[in-house]
Motif scaffolding. Structure first.
Motif, PDB file in Angstrom:
ATOM      1  N   ALA A 490       0.841  -1.218   0.000  1.00  0.00           N
ATOM      2  CA  ALA A 490       0.000   0.000   0.000  1.00  0.00           C
ATOM      3  C   ALA A 490       0.863   1.250   0.000  1.00  0.00           C
ATOM      4  CB  ALA A 490      -0.927  -0.010   1.225  1.00  0.00           C
ATOM      5  N   GLU A 491       1.881   1.276   0.850  1.00  0.00           N
ATOM      6  CA  GLU A 491       2.790   2.429   0.917  1.00  0.00           C
ATOM      7  C   GLU A 491       3.499   2.621  -0.419  1.00  0.00           C
ATOM      8  OE1 GLU A 491       6.855   3.722   3.302  1.00  0.00           O
ATOM      9  OE2 GLU A 491       5.495   2.258   4.216  1.00  0.00           O
ATOM     10  N   LEU A 493       2.412   1.718  -3.405  1.00  0.00           N
ATOM     11  CA  LEU A 493       1.449   2.209  -4.379  1.00  0.00           C
ATOM     12  C   LEU A 493       1.189   3.715  -4.198  1.00  0.00           C
ATOM     13  CD1 LEU A 493      -1.154  -0.728  -4.421  1.00  0.00           C
ATOM     14  CD2 LEU A 493       0.230   0.069  -6.349  1.00  0.00           C
ATOM     15  N   GLN A 494       1.093   4.141  -2.943  1.00  0.00           N
ATOM     16  CA  GLN A 494       0.876   5.567  -2.675  1.00  0.00           C
ATOM     17  C   GLN A 494       2.014   6.396  -3.247  1.00  0.00           C
ATOM     18  OE1 GLN A 494      -1.761   6.964  -1.571  1.00  0.00           O
ATOM     19  NE2 GLN A 494      -2.904   5.425  -0.403  1.00  0.00           N
ATOM     20  N   ALA A 495       3.245   5.929  -3.019  1.00  0.00           N
ATOM     21  CA  ALA A 495       4.409   6.689  -3.497  1.00  0.00           C
ATOM     22  C   ALA A 495       4.477   6.706  -5.006  1.00  0.00           C
ATOM     23  CB  ALA A 495       5.681   6.079  -2.896  1.00  0.00           C
ATOM     24  N   THR A 497       2.041   6.500  -7.158  1.00  0.00           N
ATOM     25  CA  THR A 497       0.966   7.237  -7.834  1.00  0.00           C
ATOM     26  C   THR A 497       0.826   8.667  -7.358  1.00  0.00           C
ATOM     27  OG1 THR A 497      -0.629   6.435  -6.178  1.00  0.00           O
ATOM     28  CG2 THR A 497      -0.359   5.110  -8.197  1.00  0.00           C
ATOM     29  N   LEU A 498       1.669   9.091  -6.423  1.00  0.00           N
ATOM     30  CA  LEU A 498       1.527  10.397  -5.791  1.00  0.00           C
ATOM     31  C   LEU A 498       1.566  11.542  -6.800  1.00  0.00           C
ATOM     32  CD1 LEU A 498       1.171  11.917  -3.139  1.00  0.00           C
ATOM     33  CD2 LEU A 498       3.681  11.991  -2.933  1.00  0.00           C
ATOM     34  N   VAL A 511      -6.978   6.478  -7.721  1.00  0.00           N
ATOM     35  CA  VAL A 511      -6.236   5.457  -6.964  1.00  0.00           C
ATOM     36  C   VAL A 511      -7.150   4.970  -5.849  1.00  0.00           C
ATOM     37  CG1 VAL A 511      -4.193   4.934  -5.596  1.00  0.00           C
ATOM     38  CG2 VAL A 511      -4.044   6.576  -7.491  1.00  0.00           C
ATOM     39  N   ASP A 512      -7.376   3.637  -5.795  1.00  0.00           N
ATOM     40  CA  ASP A 512      -8.247   3.058  -4.769  1.00  0.00           C
ATOM     41  C   ASP A 512      -7.466   1.962  -4.035  1.00  0.00           C
ATOM     42  OD1 ASP A 512     -10.215   2.093  -3.172  1.00  0.00           O
ATOM     43  OD2 ASP A 512     -11.544   1.406  -4.784  1.00  0.00           O
ATOM     44  N   ILE A 513      -6.948   2.353  -2.842  1.00  0.00           N
ATOM     45  CA  ILE A 513      -6.169   1.407  -2.043  1.00  0.00           C
ATOM     46  C   ILE A 513      -6.869   1.251  -0.715  1.00  0.00           C
ATOM     47  CG2 ILE A 513      -3.935   0.890  -1.031  1.00  0.00           C
ATOM     48  CD1 ILE A 513      -2.702   2.825  -3.076  1.00  0.00           C
ATOM     49  N   GLU A 515      -7.771   0.309   3.190  1.00  0.00           N
ATOM     50  CA  GLU A 515      -6.977   0.302   4.419  1.00  0.00           C
ATOM     51  C   GLU A 515      -6.760  -1.152   4.873  1.00  0.00           C
ATOM     52  OE1 GLU A 515      -8.756   2.664   7.414  1.00  0.00           O
ATOM     53  OE2 GLU A 515      -8.712   4.539   6.241  1.00  0.00           O
TER      54      GLU A 515
END
Length: 640
Positions: A490-491, A493-495, A497-498, A511-513, A515
């Motif tokens: 998850a982390e 993917l966040q980085a 697609t930021l 972006v759909d990640i 929790e």
């Protein structure tokens, strides 16, 4: 017995007896010949007084020599006296007479005899008397019957030999020989022994216990060894001289005679035929037939061995033919297919039944040449031909070189693509660097900064291209270095697609990640490269803009990440090919999107190296969905 044997000539050679100093004279030899003769011999003087009455005459007529010598023999019946006198007169005037007649025996009975009569003369030709040789007339009949019987057996031998030669399997030939042996010789049992070095082995038998088969004996001490040492082809052993307790033959009750014949193959002793006599007797005819059968047996065995070798050779050739990875076909002199191996069917898609009897389904080179061609199925073949001069047949060998062709094309494509991809940024860098060098003083500060920024941007593109080439090379060589551990997808993917929303004004990014996404097993750095390439492709292959959506969820023991775009999509036939080297998934000009076609190849290589899966799918509504599945850490099957 007083016997006078007139001599018609003088022998000049004398014969000594081994072990003493006695020498046999001519008279001694003559008397021995007469005494040992199998037929009755009676010599008369001119007055018909008996001069010689040998042991055979004693057996035939019943009177002893002592009773007959010096008197007239009372053997001629009164009614046949004229015949007797006529015969003597005839031979006196020259020639010999042979006739069938009757004579008395001592017991008064008459016997049918055949008489051969001639004269006794001195060396000067003076008539001394007469000599007659008698043998029973039934002996003539017996000899005639024996001749007929022998002729029948020889004819039977011809039939037997034909039957034996019709057999092709060696064990069947040997069994047939053993059975024929007893039939032709009248033996009570028989067998065939094989010579194996210094041993004999019973390989076929008839009327012997089956348990004896494969029994062995020492060749040197056997009767076969004795026969081979004599140099003869047949041998008869009887009574105490025979080794009747031999291992192979000890189980035949009443065995009294063994006849042997050597069977030779290619001029060398191969084995021997044993004829065993327990109730019957072996005569000269039986020995003759044994020798003839042994000779034919050697020929039959040689033929069977040659046939078996031919069968073995054909089986070997067939195994090579069928197991060959190359397609192999044989054409007759008219160019029609007569053999078509399984590989030929696999390579061409034509089964043997479809091509046998017709021409091959592709063009042929000249014998000795090679032709490279492509089938309608897309398969590339290297085809070679060779002619069998003796038969006029053509042997075709062809192999699949599609992969080699693809690699060759890929290399050419790689060189062309790489050259193009390198030339564009280098040309730009060179142009702006030259401009800065020649016009630095005349350019404004803004112009100089813009030129430097362009140079830096193109240099970055060159660096990324080099990174792709290096990764692609390592992936192809299996040299990717992967560190497997649990990491937070998850982390990552966040980085990754930021900063995507600001990259393009034409695209919308979602972006759909969820929790609580679990840790996954793999290499975080490699996964970052994969995500970056998937995202880059989403932008690249949707040049007209549209939605780019990144989504993740848990599916069983894996976390699935998808990257959707609304771009050009991937044709169904290309969904697997896009993961190959130097391939771009587009439906038009490959230069439209640039790149060397290594991105997705690197993605799949990195995915497989860490136990992940990547695949391409159509997106509902158009575009492409790239799916990446990584195994959840600390689950069965997760790499450690």
């Amino acid at each position: 017995m007083r016997t006078k044997v007139p001599r018609s000539g003088r022998l000049t050679r004398h014969y000594g007896c081994v072990g003493d100093n006695r020498v046999a004279s001519d008279d001694d030899i003559g008397r021995a010949v007469v005494a040992g003769a199998p037929n009755a011999i009676i010599a008369l003087d001119r007055d018909q007084t008996v001069l010689t009455w040998n042991p055979a005459a004693e057996r035939l007529f019943g009177w002893s020599a002592a009773e007959m010598l010096g008197r007239r023999a009372p053997v001629v019946p009164e009614e046949l006296m004229a015949e007797h006198n006529a015969v003597l007169e005839r031979v006196r005037t020259g020639g010999q007479v042979s006739l069938r007649t009757k004579r008395f025996r001592q017991d008064g009975s008459l016997i049918d005899v055949r008489v051969d009569t001639g004269t006794l003369r001195s060396e000067a030709g003076v008539l001394l008397g007469y000599v007659s040789v008698y043998h029973p007339a039934q002996d003539d009949e017996t000899a005639h019957d024996r001749a007929l019987h022998r002729a029948q057996l020889v004819r039977r031998l011809t039939d037997v030999v034909a039957d034996i030669n019709a057999e092709r399997e060696l064990p069947a030939v040997l069994d047939r020989i053993a059975a024929s042996l007893t039939e032709l010789t009248g033996a009570d049992a028989g067998g065939f022994v094989l010579i194996e070095g210094d041993r004999l082995r019973l390989v076929a038998s008839h009327r012997l216990p089956d348990s004896l088969r494969d029994s062995t004996a020492d060749l040197r001490t056997s009767l076969v060894g004795k026969l081979l040492r004599t140099g003869r082809t047949v041998m008869l052993e009887t009574g105490e001289q025979a080794r009747l307790d031999e291992l192979i033959w000890s189980q035949l009750p009443g065995l009294h005679t063994i006849a042997l014949g050597v069977a030779a193959v290619a001029g060398r002793p191969y084995g021997a035929l044993y004829a065993l006599f327990a109730k019957h007797k072996a005569g000269h005819v039986e020995l003759e037939l044994l020798e003839l059968l042994a000779g034919h047996a050697g020929i039959a065995v040689g033929n069977a061995m040659a046939y078996q070798e031919a069968v073995r050779q054909r089986a070997h050739e067939r195994a090579v033919f069928d197991a060959s990875a190359d397609g192999i076909a044989v054409l007759d002199s008219l160019g029609r297919v007569i053999q078509w191996n399984p590989a030929a069917a696999d390579l061409t898609g034509f089964h043997a039944a479809e091509v046998i009897g017709g021409p091959p389904p592709f063009q042929l080179p000249e014998p000795g040449d090679k032709l490279t061609l492509q089938l309608p199925s897309g398969v590339w073949l290297d085809v070679l031909c060779a002619e069998i001069v003796e038969t006029g047949e053509i042997v075709i060998d062809f192999r699949d070189i599609t992969r080699a062709k693809e690699l060759e094309e890929a290399k050419d494509l790689f060189l062309a693509t790489t050259s193009h991809e390198l030339r564009t940024p280098i040309t730009v860098v060179r142009g702006f660097a030259g401009t800065l060098d020649s016009r630095w003083d005349s350019m404004t500060d803004i112009e100089r900064r813009a030129a430097v920024h362009t140079i830096a941007e193109r240099a970055s593109s060159l660096g990324q291209l080099m990174d792709h080439l290096l990764l692609g090379s390592r992936a192809g060589a299996g040299e990717l270095v992967i560190r497997i551990e649990g990491f937070d997808l998850a982390e990552l993917l966040q980085a990754a697609t930021l900063g995507l929303p600001v990259l393009s004004e034409l695209h919308r990014v979602e972006v759909d990640i969820p929790e609580g996404l679990p840790l996954v097993s793999g290499d975080a750095f490699a996964t970052d490269i994969m995500l970056g390439q998937l995202l880059e492709n989403a932008f690249k292959y949707s040049p007209d803009g549209g939605l780019i959506r990144v989504e993740a969820w848990v599916a069983g023991d894996r976390v699935v990440v998808v990257v959707d775009d609304e771009g050009v999509g991937i044709p169904l036939a290309s969904r697997e090919n896009v993961f190959g080297r130097f391939v771009q998934g587009d439906s038009g000009d490959r230069r439209r999107f640039g790149g060397v076609g290594l991105g997705l190849y690197i993605v799949r290589s990195l995915a497989h190296a860490q136990g992940a899966e990547v695949s391409a799918h159509p997106r509902p509504g158009g575009g492409t969905r790239m799916r990446l599945a990584l195994r959840i850490a600390d689950t069965p099957g997760a790499l450690t």
